[in-house]
Write an enzyme that holds these catalytic residues in place. Structure first.
Site, short mmCIF file in Angstrom:
data_model
loop_
_atom_site.label_atom_id
_atom_site.label_comp_id
_atom_site.label_asym_id
_atom_site.label_seq_id
_atom_site.Cartn_x
_atom_site.Cartn_y
_atom_site.Cartn_z
N ASP A 360 -19.07 -15.38 2.78
CA ASP A 360 -18.16 -15.39 1.91
C ASP A 360 -18.36 -16.45 0.90
O ASP A 360 -18.32 -17.63 1.32
CB ASP A 360 -16.78 -15.69 2.66
N HIS A 391 -16.71 -11.97 -0.15
CA HIS A 391 -15.16 -12.14 -0.15
C HIS A 391 -14.31 -10.67 -0.35
O HIS A 391 -14.54 -10.21 -1.59
CB HIS A 391 -14.73 -12.98 -1.35
#
Length: 468
Positions: A360, A391
């Site tokens: 992420d 993300h």
């Protein structure tokens, strides 16, 4: 697509493309307050896979792997075993052919930057709150696909409450989740905060990062409209702070059967203070300024708008907007005492599945932003950690939806089946106990009386709570 959204999308794409060419885009290594590194965890410089192990493996804690290199991290329980079986059967986790969308930045940018497209048909309702403010509820009413399935045996479609990110941007993945849920028999509704996504700001007050007061009134209204329908909730990215705050404050009175968070920001204060990689920091900050600039005149009596629009970071913007107010200024510490999404996490009484990615680029490496002790100690919280996904991305090749959407709906179905089985078992247990009580009353007619202190737990070994 409004012109400011098009301009923001182009700017984000340009910044991120430049960021992809700049080495070491990730934020500098900084340990969050209270973060815990598990034994065997490596530093950020050692995050590359070694001997087939990646960053996700350091959090596995001996758990058996799932398809696609994912790991389920949780406290052992009957519900955890049920969820583990469901995930092992899930076709969504099966690894597919590697595509150009595999990189974390591309996964993230496609989610935030690409145009939303036609999307579903929405019916908007405005809900007036106790302080005369307004929030918006967008009910997804179409298109209805043929052969639409029903989610529960009673025939009433379950309501799916969807909470977008805290910036108020309605992304293509959120709309894709709503369409998939509608096809699977749910009745999705999207919650929009004050002043977000076309909702008018009728009072000079915006909703703080983790204040669930407006969401409480919205859930009460949804329960009024659909009193007999099960209620599930899904949040995206930074919007998870609102959902987790609501579940913690309401506890067993939340009316929610199950919840899921996609790429949640769990250590919110540390996330603001450490800052994001500069392309994302600049892009999100610009989006915030554009959204709030529409209400600059209404807010100038309560906020220093000149300082607000000169903010250079998300923290400075948040602090100016909610802490340095003209009427009731508070400190940064006090703000997070009231808005930390995990402040009442021990009171949460609803199963919550958090889907996170080890790559992420917005939240950072897992050993910084994931409070793993929460998932190891709290029986209501489950962490599905994948190696890739960016993300809020988790994209697959078109036209397949994001695999996180499939997993969430399978998780809700597993919850429904588990609770239905638990109810049947409890009913059978009550009938058995009543039958044995009747036999004890007629004990004088039997050669051997059943003692009132008989160990029913040994007789009915299946009777157990999913929280144990």
């Amino acid at each position: 697509m409004p012109p400011w959204d098009a301009a923001l999308a182009l700017l984000l794409a340009a910044l991120a493309l430049l960021g992809l060419l700049v080495p070491r885009l990730r934020r500098p290594r900084r340990r969050a307050v209270g973060a815990r590194t598990l034994p065997g965890a490596r530093g950020q410089d050692d995050e590359e896979e070694v001997d087939g192990r990646g960053p996700a493996d350091q959090f596995s804690d001996g758990r058996e792997p799932l398809p696609g290199g994912c790991r389920l991290i949780c406290k052992p329980s009957a519900l955890a075993q049920c969820l583990l079986r469901a995930l092992r059967r899930s076709a969504a986790l099966e690894p597919g052919p590697r595509s150009w969308l595999s990189g974390p930045h591309l996964q993230t940018l496609c989610h935030f930057v690409l145009p939303v497209g036609p999307g579903p048909e929405l019916a908007r309702e405005y809900l007036q709150l106790a302080d005369d403010g307004l929030v918006a509820l967008d009910w997804v009413v179409g298109p209805c696909a043929r052969g639409r399935r029903v989610t529960n045996a009673g025939g009433l479609p379950a309501v799916l409450l969807v909470i977008p990110n805290a910036w108020g941007r309605l992304t293509r993945n959120v709309l894709g989740l709503c369409l998939l849920a509608l096809e699977r028999g749910y009745y999705p509704v999207i919650f929009h905060r004050r002043g977000h996504h076309g909702c008018p700001l009728v009072s000079p007050r915006l909703q703080p990062f983790g204040d669930p007061s407006d969401l409480k009134e919205a859930v009460t209204y949804i329960r009024f409209r659909h009193p007999a329908a099960p209620l599930f909730a899904v949040s995206e990215g930074s919007g998870s702070a609102l959902l987790l705050s609501y579940l913690g404050e309401c506890g067993s009175s939340s009316y929610v059967t199950g919840a899921a968070c996609i790429s949640p920001v769990l250590r919110c204060r540390e996330w603001f203070e450490a800052g994001l990689p500069w392309p994302y920091e600049r892009g999100f900050l610009l989006h915030q300024k554009i959204a709030v600039s529409r209400y600059a005149t209404a807010l100038e009596d309560t906020v220093d708008t000149h300082k607000l629009f000169r903010s250079r970071s998300l923290r400075e913007f948040e602090e100016t907007l909610f802490c340095h107010t003209k009427s009731f200024p508070i400190t940064w510490d006090t703000y997070w005492d009231h808005n930390d999404p995990l402040r009442d996490v021990d009171e949460a009484a609803v199963p919550v599945l958090c889907i996170c990615s080890a790559d992420d680029p917005v939240c950072g490496p897992p050993d910084h932003f994931l409070p793993t002790e929460l998932f190891h100690s709290n029986p209501y919280f489950f962490l599905l950690l994948s190696r890739h996904g960016g993300h809020c991305g988790f994209l697959r090749q078109e036209p397949l939806p994001a695999w996180s959407h499939e997993v969430i709906l399978e998780y809700f179905r597993a919850l429904t089946e588990f609770f239905r089985t638990e109810e049947r078992m409890k009913g059978l247990s009550r009938r058995r106990a009543s039958f044995l009580g009747g036999r004890r009353r007629w004990g004088t007619l039997q050669k051997r009386e059943i003692s009132p202190s008989s160990n029913l737990e040994e007789i009915f070994s299946w009777k157990r709570s999913y929280t144990r």
